[in-house]
Design a protein around this motif. Structure first.
Motif, PDB file in Angstrom:
ATOM      1  N   TRP A 138      68.373 141.435  53.820  1.00 15.94           N
ATOM      2  CA  TRP A 138      69.661 141.509  54.501  1.00 15.94           C
ATOM      3  C   TRP A 138      69.479 141.435  56.008  1.00 15.94           C
ATOM      4  O   TRP A 138      70.228 140.745  56.697  1.00 15.94           O
ATOM      5  N   ALA A 139      68.483 142.139  56.526  1.00 19.45           N
ATOM      6  CA  ALA A 139      68.226 142.118  57.969  1.00 19.45           C
ATOM      7  C   ALA A 139      67.819 140.705  58.404  1.00 19.45           C
ATOM      8  O   ALA A 139      68.262 140.217  59.449  1.00 19.45           O
ATOM      9  N   SER A 140      67.010 140.043  57.587  1.00 21.16           N
ATOM     10  CA  SER A 140      66.593 138.670  57.916  1.00 21.16           C
ATOM     11  C   SER A 140      67.783 137.718  57.870  1.00 21.16           C
ATOM     12  O   SER A 140      67.910 136.821  58.713  1.00 21.16           O
ATOM     13  N   PHE A 141      68.659 137.909  56.904  1.00 20.05           N
ATOM     14  CA  PHE A 141      69.845 137.076  56.777  1.00 20.05           C
ATOM     15  C   PHE A 141      70.743 137.249  58.000  1.00 20.05           C
ATOM     16  O   PHE A 141      71.256 136.282  58.550  1.00 20.05           O
ATOM     17  N   ALA A 142      70.913 138.498  58.432  1.00 17.94           N
ATOM     18  CA  ALA A 142      71.778 138.778  59.584  1.00 17.94           C
ATOM     19  C   ALA A 142      71.152 138.236  60.870  1.00 17.94           C
ATOM     20  O   ALA A 142      71.863 137.789  61.782  1.00 17.94           O
ATOM     21  N   TRP A 148      70.793 126.799  57.582  1.00 21.51           N
ATOM     22  CA  TRP A 148      69.849 126.495  56.522  1.00 21.51           C
ATOM     23  C   TRP A 148      68.895 127.656  56.289  1.00 21.51           C
ATOM     24  O   TRP A 148      68.451 127.908  55.176  1.00 21.51           O
ATOM     25  N   ALA A 149      68.588 128.427  57.340  1.00 21.55           N
ATOM     26  CA  ALA A 149      67.729 129.600  57.175  1.00 21.55           C
ATOM     27  C   ALA A 149      68.468 130.675  56.369  1.00 21.55           C
ATOM     28  O   ALA A 149      67.882 131.343  55.504  1.00 21.55           O
ATOM     29  N   LYS A 150      69.762 130.837  56.653  1.00 18.04           N
ATOM     30  CA  LYS A 150      70.561 131.822  55.906  1.00 18.04           C
ATOM     31  C   LYS A 150      70.639 131.438  54.419  1.00 18.04           C
ATOM     32  O   LYS A 150      70.517 132.285  53.543  1.00 18.04           O
ATOM     33  N   VAL A 151      70.833 130.125  54.149  1.00 19.89           N
ATOM     34  CA  VAL A 151      70.908 129.663  52.765  1.00 19.89           C
ATOM     35  C   VAL A 151      69.579 129.893  52.063  1.00 19.89           C
ATOM     36  O   VAL A 151      69.533 130.354  50.904  1.00 19.89           O
ATOM     37  N   LEU A 152      68.481 129.606  52.746  1.00 23.19           N
ATOM     38  CA  LEU A 152      67.151 129.797  52.165  1.00 23.19           C
ATOM     39  C   LEU A 152      66.896 131.271  51.853  1.00 23.19           C
ATOM     40  O   LEU A 152      66.397 131.616  50.769  1.00 23.19           O
ATOM     41  N   ILE A 153      67.244 132.162  52.773  1.00 25.06           N
ATOM     42  CA  ILE A 153      67.049 133.605  52.552  1.00 25.06           C
ATOM     43  C   ILE A 153      67.930 134.079  51.395  1.00 25.06           C
ATOM     44  O   ILE A 153      67.494 134.837  50.524  1.00 25.06           O
ATOM     45  N   ALA A 154      69.199 133.625  51.364  1.00 14.76           N
ATOM     46  CA  ALA A 154      70.114 134.042  50.299  1.00 14.76           C
ATOM     47  C   ALA A 154      69.616 133.561  48.934  1.00 14.76           C
ATOM     48  O   ALA A 154      69.616 134.325  47.957  1.00 14.76           O
ATOM     49  N   LEU A 155      69.192 132.305  48.851  1.00 14.47           N
ATOM     50  CA  LEU A 155      68.714 131.771  47.574  1.00 14.47           C
ATOM     51  C   LEU A 155      67.454 132.483  47.094  1.00 14.47           C
ATOM     52  O   LEU A 155      67.319 132.801  45.910  1.00 14.47           O
TER      53      LEU A 155
END
Length: 182
Positions: A138-142, A148-155
């Protein structure tokens, strides 16, 4: 001789003209034809009556056979319904404490899976590092700025969570198989 020839010619000539009494001929023909027609009609009516009686007998046989067949089918269905009624009444009686115990024994694998899931999400999750991993994700996503980084972290986080759920499912099925053969 001439007078006799003349007389004969007159007689022949008189006899060449035929006079028909239409009324007598009609009565004669009607009597003859009427008798023949009556005989033919009576004969035909006799044949039709005979055919109808034989057809009626065949239909009665077919009807009796069909009634017998339907009766057998209904008797079989009645026996099946009686069997089902006995099973249902037996089920009512079988729901006793032994039945409750069997249901409880069958629910043990599910209870263990729920316990494992609670442990994974709670204290067990802290021990195995599940909580910190999701906090880090979650911290990395925020903190990520690129989409594309957010999508990669979420997936990757969702894939990890699904992997954990899959492991729990497989272990639950193994426990279920173990307790089912118990």
């Amino acid at each position: 001789m001439a007078s006799e020839t003349e007389l004969l010619a007159k007689e022949v000539h008189a006899k060449t003209h035929v006079k028909v009494d239409n009324e007598k001929v009609a009565q004669f023909v009607a009597a003859k034809l009427g008798a023949e027609i009556d005989a033919k009609v009576a004969e035909s009516a006799g044949r039709v009556d005979k055919l109808l009686k034989s057809q009626e007998a065949r239909l009665a046989e077919l009807g009796d056979a069909r009634v017998s067949e339907v009766t057998k089918t209904l008797q079989g269905a009645t026996k099946g319904l009686e069997r089902a009624e006995r099973v249902v009444s037996g089920m009512k009686r079988s729901l006793t404490w032994a039945g409750v115990g069997k249901v409880a024994a069958a629910s043990i694998p599910f209870a263990l899976v729920v316990l494992a899931l609670v442990m994974l999400l709670g204290l067990g999750g802290q021990l195995f590092g599940i909580g910190p991993v999701f906090s880090w994700a979650w911290a990395s996503f925020a903190a990520a700025e690129a989409w594309w980084a957010k999508v990669l972290i979420a997936l990757s986080t969702i894939a990890g969570a699904l992997g954990v759920l899959w492991v729990v499912k497989v272990l639950g099925q193994k426990l279920y198989a173990t307790y089912r053969g118990w």
